[in-house]
Design a protein around this motif. Structure first.
Motif, PDB file in Angstrom:
ATOM      1  N   ILE A   1       0.940  -1.222   0.060  1.00  0.00           N
ATOM      2  CA  ILE A   1       0.029   0.099  -0.092  1.00  0.00           C
ATOM      3  C   ILE A   1       0.907   1.104   0.130  1.00  0.00           C
ATOM      4  O   ILE A   1       0.702   2.297  -0.678  1.00  0.00           O
ATOM      5  N   GLY A   2       1.866   1.339   0.865  1.00  0.00           N
ATOM      6  CA  GLY A   2       2.821   2.380   0.867  1.00  0.00           C
ATOM      7  C   GLY A   2       3.421   2.617  -0.395  1.00  0.00           C
ATOM      8  O   GLY A   2       3.665   3.961  -0.983  1.00  0.00           O
ATOM      9  N   ALA A   3       3.934   1.814  -1.014  1.00  0.00           N
ATOM     10  CA  ALA A   3       4.640   1.763  -2.358  1.00  0.00           C
ATOM     11  C   ALA A   3       3.547   2.283  -3.522  1.00  0.00           C
ATOM     12  O   ALA A   3       4.000   3.320  -4.358  1.00  0.00           O
ATOM     13  N   VAL A   4       2.380   1.909  -3.482  1.00  0.00           N
ATOM     14  CA  VAL A   4       1.218   2.272  -4.274  1.00  0.00           C
ATOM     15  C   VAL A   4       1.117   4.003  -4.084  1.00  0.00           C
ATOM     16  O   VAL A   4       0.949   4.621  -4.944  1.00  0.00           O
ATOM     17  N   ARG A   5       1.245   4.285  -2.745  1.00  0.00           N
ATOM     18  CA  ARG A   5       0.826   5.511  -2.582  1.00  0.00           C
ATOM     19  C   ARG A   5       1.765   6.560  -2.913  1.00  0.00           C
ATOM     20  O   ARG A   5       1.658   7.495  -3.429  1.00  0.00           O
ATOM     21  N   GLU A   6       3.026   5.993  -3.002  1.00  0.00           N
ATOM     22  CA  GLU A   6       4.220   6.929  -3.542  1.00  0.00           C
ATOM     23  C   GLU A   6       4.116   7.025  -5.010  1.00  0.00           C
ATOM     24  O   GLU A   6       4.136   8.576  -5.403  1.00  0.00           O
ATOM     25  N   ILE A   7       3.601   6.125  -5.644  1.00  0.00           N
ATOM     26  CA  ILE A   7       3.282   6.332  -7.151  1.00  0.00           C
ATOM     27  C   ILE A   7       2.173   7.313  -7.310  1.00  0.00           C
ATOM     28  O   ILE A   7       2.268   8.245  -8.326  1.00  0.00           O
ATOM     29  N   VAL A   8       1.199   7.177  -6.683  1.00  0.00           N
ATOM     30  CA  VAL A   8      -0.232   7.927  -6.898  1.00  0.00           C
ATOM     31  C   VAL A   8       0.367   9.470  -6.529  1.00  0.00           C
ATOM     32  O   VAL A   8      -0.331  10.290  -7.038  1.00  0.00           O
ATOM     33  N   ASP A   9       0.882   9.457  -5.413  1.00  0.00           N
ATOM     34  CA  ASP A   9       1.552  11.043  -4.976  1.00  0.00           C
ATOM     35  C   ASP A   9       1.960  11.511  -6.385  1.00  0.00           C
ATOM     36  O   ASP A   9       1.882  13.030  -6.636  1.00  0.00           O
ATOM     37  N   ARG A  10       3.174  10.900  -6.747  1.00  0.00           N
ATOM     38  CA  ARG A  10       3.661  11.586  -7.924  1.00  0.00           C
ATOM     39  C   ARG A  10       2.768  11.862  -9.126  1.00  0.00           C
ATOM     40  O   ARG A  10       2.920  12.975  -9.796  1.00  0.00           O
TER      41      ARG A  10
ATOM     42  N   ARG B   1      -4.523  -1.754   8.910  1.00  0.00           N
ATOM     43  CA  ARG B   1      -5.491  -0.557   8.680  1.00  0.00           C
ATOM     44  C   ARG B   1      -4.834   0.329   7.399  1.00  0.00           C
ATOM     45  O   ARG B   1      -3.993   1.115   7.516  1.00  0.00           O
ATOM     46  N   PRO B   2      -5.514  -0.114   6.264  1.00  0.00           N
ATOM     47  CA  PRO B   2      -4.891   0.599   4.947  1.00  0.00           C
ATOM     48  C   PRO B   2      -4.703   2.335   4.979  1.00  0.00           C
ATOM     49  O   PRO B   2      -3.826   2.446   4.268  1.00  0.00           O
ATOM     50  N   LEU B   3      -5.777   2.802   5.748  1.00  0.00           N
ATOM     51  CA  LEU B   3      -5.706   4.267   5.723  1.00  0.00           C
ATOM     52  C   LEU B   3      -4.367   4.743   6.511  1.00  0.00           C
ATOM     53  O   LEU B   3      -3.763   5.790   6.098  1.00  0.00           O
ATOM     54  N   THR B   4      -3.782   4.053   7.274  1.00  0.00           N
ATOM     55  CA  THR B   4      -2.570   4.543   7.940  1.00  0.00           C
ATOM     56  C   THR B   4      -1.242   4.135   7.268  1.00  0.00           C
ATOM     57  O   THR B   4      -0.620   4.630   7.400  1.00  0.00           O
ATOM     58  N   LEU B   5      -1.588   3.332   6.052  1.00  0.00           N
ATOM     59  CA  LEU B   5      -0.420   2.827   5.306  1.00  0.00           C
ATOM     60  C   LEU B   5      -0.320   3.462   3.994  1.00  0.00           C
ATOM     61  O   LEU B   5       0.550   3.513   3.092  1.00  0.00           O
ATOM     62  N   GLY B   6      -1.344   4.408   3.774  1.00  0.00           N
ATOM     63  CA  GLY B   6      -1.340   5.249   2.472  1.00  0.00           C
ATOM     64  C   GLY B   6      -2.562   5.190   1.578  1.00  0.00           C
ATOM     65  O   GLY B   6      -2.889   6.103   0.606  1.00  0.00           O
ATOM     66  N   ALA B   7      -3.635   4.291   1.943  1.00  0.00           N
ATOM     67  CA  ALA B   7      -4.802   4.128   1.163  1.00  0.00           C
ATOM     68  C   ALA B   7      -5.650   5.438   1.270  1.00  0.00           C
ATOM     69  O   ALA B   7      -5.661   6.084   2.441  1.00  0.00           O
ATOM     70  N   HIS B   8      -6.383   6.083   0.613  1.00  0.00           N
ATOM     71  CA  HIS B   8      -7.325   7.282   0.712  1.00  0.00           C
ATOM     72  C   HIS B   8      -8.808   6.698   1.328  1.00  0.00           C
ATOM     73  O   HIS B   8      -9.340   7.281   2.030  1.00  0.00           O
ATOM     74  N   ILE B   9      -9.153   5.541   0.700  1.00  0.00           N
ATOM     75  CA  ILE B   9     -10.340   4.946   1.106  1.00  0.00           C
ATOM     76  C   ILE B   9     -10.444   3.576   1.390  1.00  0.00           C
ATOM     77  O   ILE B   9      -9.568   2.810   0.586  1.00  0.00           O
ATOM     78  N   VAL B  10     -11.047   2.962   2.257  1.00  0.00           N
ATOM     79  CA  VAL B  10     -11.224   1.605   2.824  1.00  0.00           C
ATOM     80  C   VAL B  10     -12.746   1.074   2.347  1.00  0.00           C
ATOM     81  O   VAL B  10     -13.563   1.918   2.806  1.00  0.00           O
ATOM     82  N   VAL B  11     -12.778  -0.006   1.775  1.00  0.00           N
ATOM     83  CA  VAL B  11     -14.013  -0.647   1.576  1.00  0.00           C
ATOM     84  C   VAL B  11     -14.281  -1.949   2.205  1.00  0.00           C
ATOM     85  O   VAL B  11     -13.068  -2.485   2.338  1.00  0.00           O
TER      86      VAL B  11
ATOM     87  N   GLU C   1       8.127 -10.389   3.509  1.00  0.00           N
ATOM     88  CA  GLU C   1       8.679  -9.241   4.331  1.00  0.00           C
ATOM     89  C   GLU C   1       7.524  -8.369   4.361  1.00  0.00           C
ATOM     90  O   GLU C   1       7.342  -7.629   5.256  1.00  0.00           O
ATOM     91  N   LEU C   2       6.872  -8.265   3.152  1.00  0.00           N
ATOM     92  CA  LEU C   2       5.706  -7.445   2.924  1.00  0.00           C
ATOM     93  C   LEU C   2       4.552  -7.604   3.964  1.00  0.00           C
ATOM     94  O   LEU C   2       4.037  -6.766   4.706  1.00  0.00           O
ATOM     95  N   ALA C   3       4.109  -9.091   4.136  1.00  0.00           N
ATOM     96  CA  ALA C   3       3.146  -9.448   5.180  1.00  0.00           C
ATOM     97  C   ALA C   3       3.667  -8.732   6.473  1.00  0.00           C
ATOM     98  O   ALA C   3       2.797  -8.532   7.171  1.00  0.00           O
ATOM     99  N   GLU C   4       4.926  -9.086   6.817  1.00  0.00           N
ATOM    100  CA  GLU C   4       5.054  -8.721   8.279  1.00  0.00           C
ATOM    101  C   GLU C   4       5.220  -7.269   8.590  1.00  0.00           C
ATOM    102  O   GLU C   4       4.973  -6.818   9.694  1.00  0.00           O
ATOM    103  N   ARG C   5       5.280  -6.455   7.268  1.00  0.00           N
ATOM    104  CA  ARG C   5       5.345  -4.965   7.368  1.00  0.00           C
ATOM    105  C   ARG C   5       3.964  -4.451   7.588  1.00  0.00           C
ATOM    106  O   ARG C   5       3.616  -3.491   8.084  1.00  0.00           O
ATOM    107  N   GLN C   6       3.159  -4.926   6.796  1.00  0.00           N
ATOM    108  CA  GLN C   6       1.771  -4.598   6.513  1.00  0.00           C
ATOM    109  C   GLN C   6       0.657  -4.996   7.520  1.00  0.00           C
ATOM    110  O   GLN C   6      -0.309  -4.158   7.619  1.00  0.00           O
ATOM    111  N   MET C   7       0.695  -6.242   7.475  1.00  0.00           N
ATOM    112  CA  MET C   7      -0.391  -6.968   8.372  1.00  0.00           C
ATOM    113  C   MET C   7      -0.194  -6.903   9.839  1.00  0.00           C
ATOM    114  O   MET C   7       0.523  -7.921  10.241  1.00  0.00           O
TER     115      MET C   7
END
Ligand SMILES: *Cc1c(COP(=O)(O)O)cnc(C)c1O
Length: 422
Positions: free
Chosen positions: A163-172, A198-208, A302-308
């Motif tokens: 999610i954080g990596a996606v946010r960097e791309i979308v911010d650009r 909690r995706p909003l804390t990781l960079g998402a704008h909206i959670v469904v 690695e991503l699982a442990e960082r994100q979940m």
């Protein structure tokens, strides 16, 4: 009905409201209620709203919305009749004719069907890319992109998206865009539930969410929610008022009183069993591969442990397992034999779609929850004259297992008997 018996503020459990319409003490109050509904000049999160009609707003659902927003660490929540109603509202309220969605190439089957069958009729098209490589998103974004949409973990195969990596791309990509042209990241957090991520804390704008699944937890009610910034509250309220897919207060009450308060206790126990069962499956000679974010063999560990992580920051890989069997015959034969045996003979595992319930559920996504991929691809193959299309990554022999609250050894006994007959 005037009575001195109302004493809302002293209930421990909120009353189950059941009033399609609300008494207005004067026409001025009615007028003010309509004026203030979804009005930018009124902050309804800080004052008691004037309730008019259930489809507009009502207190039990309103309390649930506050609680769900808090669970996801978001500003506001808006509840819908189902998860699909929430997903379609999140997309439709952010797009108009000519806009584009960029989505991960594997999604819950009905979300894929929404994006391929219905959104194009409104002039909204979707580009499907492999978001495990976030660079693919940067390549797919155009001037008309308004939404980047994905699930993580993905239903059914538990792939993760960073999610954080996606946010960097979308911010650009958002740099220099006007407010109306901004790209929003929408994450379907149904598989993880807010307990695990909690995706909003990781960079998402909206959670469904589909509230029908882990948050509702008992499998008695359907529901959905969109959680995000305060700035989206009014457009979602207006959309819901006019499209009408509102969550009934009776369903909201069950989620508010039973589902959400028991989420952490249920998830902690189901997750403990899931880790144990995933390891057991991983060592079984008839099992080809097991995907569970808590396994050492998980490809995105690695991503699982960082994100979940849960609310205490502890690794929280969830209660969903995906696995395939070693196949001798056709691609789905052993899986079907195994599932049929379980459906007929198991003590505690049930063959059924849905997930996140207190009961352990098993299914074959290829022919059930994700069969929309089959239908769309069959059409495409007919048109193009060639076989399976590149978006179909839901494999025939996949088995999705949603671990419930039963004794883990009872679940394993069912799996063992089924595998012996596969
Ligand atoms: C079930 C599900 C939905 C749809 O939810 P409903 O409440 O059935 O409409 C959406 N996304 C995911 C990931 C799901 O599993």
């Amino acid at each position: 009905m005037r009575t001195p018996k109302w004493d809302y503020s002293h209930h421990v459990v909120p009353p189950l409201t059941s009033s399609a319409t609300f008494r207005l003490s004067s026409s001025q109050r009615g007028a003010r209620g309509f004026f203030e509904f979804a009005c930018d000049r009124v902050d309804t999160t800080r004052q008691v709203p004037i309730y008019i009609y259930d489809r507009l707003d009502e207190p039990t659902r309103g309390m649930l919305e506050e609680n769900l927003a808090a669970a996801e660490q978001g500003e506001i929540g808006v509840c819908f009749s189902t998860g699909m109603a929430a997903i379609s509202a999140s997309i439709a309220s952010l797009t108009r004719n000519g806009d584009q969605v960029v989505a991960h190439n594997t999604l819950y089957g009905c979300t894929y069907s929404l994006m391929t069958n219905w959104l194009p009729r409104q002039g909204v098209n979707t580009r499907f890319v492999d978001m495990r490589n976030p660079k693919e998103i940067a390549k797919a974004i155009s001037a008309r992109t308004r939404i980047v949409y994905f699930e993580t973990p993905v239903n059914p195969n538990l792939e993760l998206i960073d999610i954080g990596a996606v946010r960097e791309i979308v911010d650009r990509a958002n740099h220099g865009r006007s407010e109306l042209e901004k790209i929003h990241i929408v994450v379907d957090n149904t598989f993880a539930t807010p307990f695990c991520q909690r995706p909003l804390t990781l960079g998402a704008h909206i959670v469904v969410h589909s509230l029908t699944k882990g948050i509702g937890g008992f499998g008695t009610d359907m529901g959905g929610v969109v959680i995000g910034p305060k700035s989206l509250h009014n457009v979602l309220f207006m959309y819901r008022k006019d499209f009408g897919g509102v969550l009934s207060p009776k369903a909201a009450w069950n989620v508010l009183v039973y589902g959400l308060p028991s989420l952490a206790a249920r998830m902690a126990n189901m997750q403990k069993s899931a880790g144990y069962i995933a390891n057991w499956l991983d060592e079984h000679p008839k099992v080809h591969k097991v995907l569970y974010p808590g396994l050492n063999s998980f490809p995105q560990q690695e991503l699982a442990e960082r994100q979940m992580v849960d609310y205490r920051g502890k690794f929280a890989p969830g209660s969903m397992i995906y696995f395939t069997l070693r196949e001798k015959g056709g691609a789905n034969q052993a899986a079907e034999k195994f599932i049929n045996y379980v459906a007929d003979k198991a003590y505690c595992i049930t063959l059924a779609v849905s997930l996140g319930q207190v009961k352990t559920l098993i299914e074959n996504p290829y022919s059930m929850t994700h069969s929309a991929y089959l239908a769309v691809d069959a059409n495409k193959a007919k048109k193009n004259g060639h076989g399976s299309c590149e978006t179909n990554r839901v494999e025939p022999g996949g088995i999705r297992l949603s671990i419930g609250l039963e004794d883990r050894d009872d679940i394993i006994a069912d799996l063992e008997a089924g595998l012996a007959h596969a």
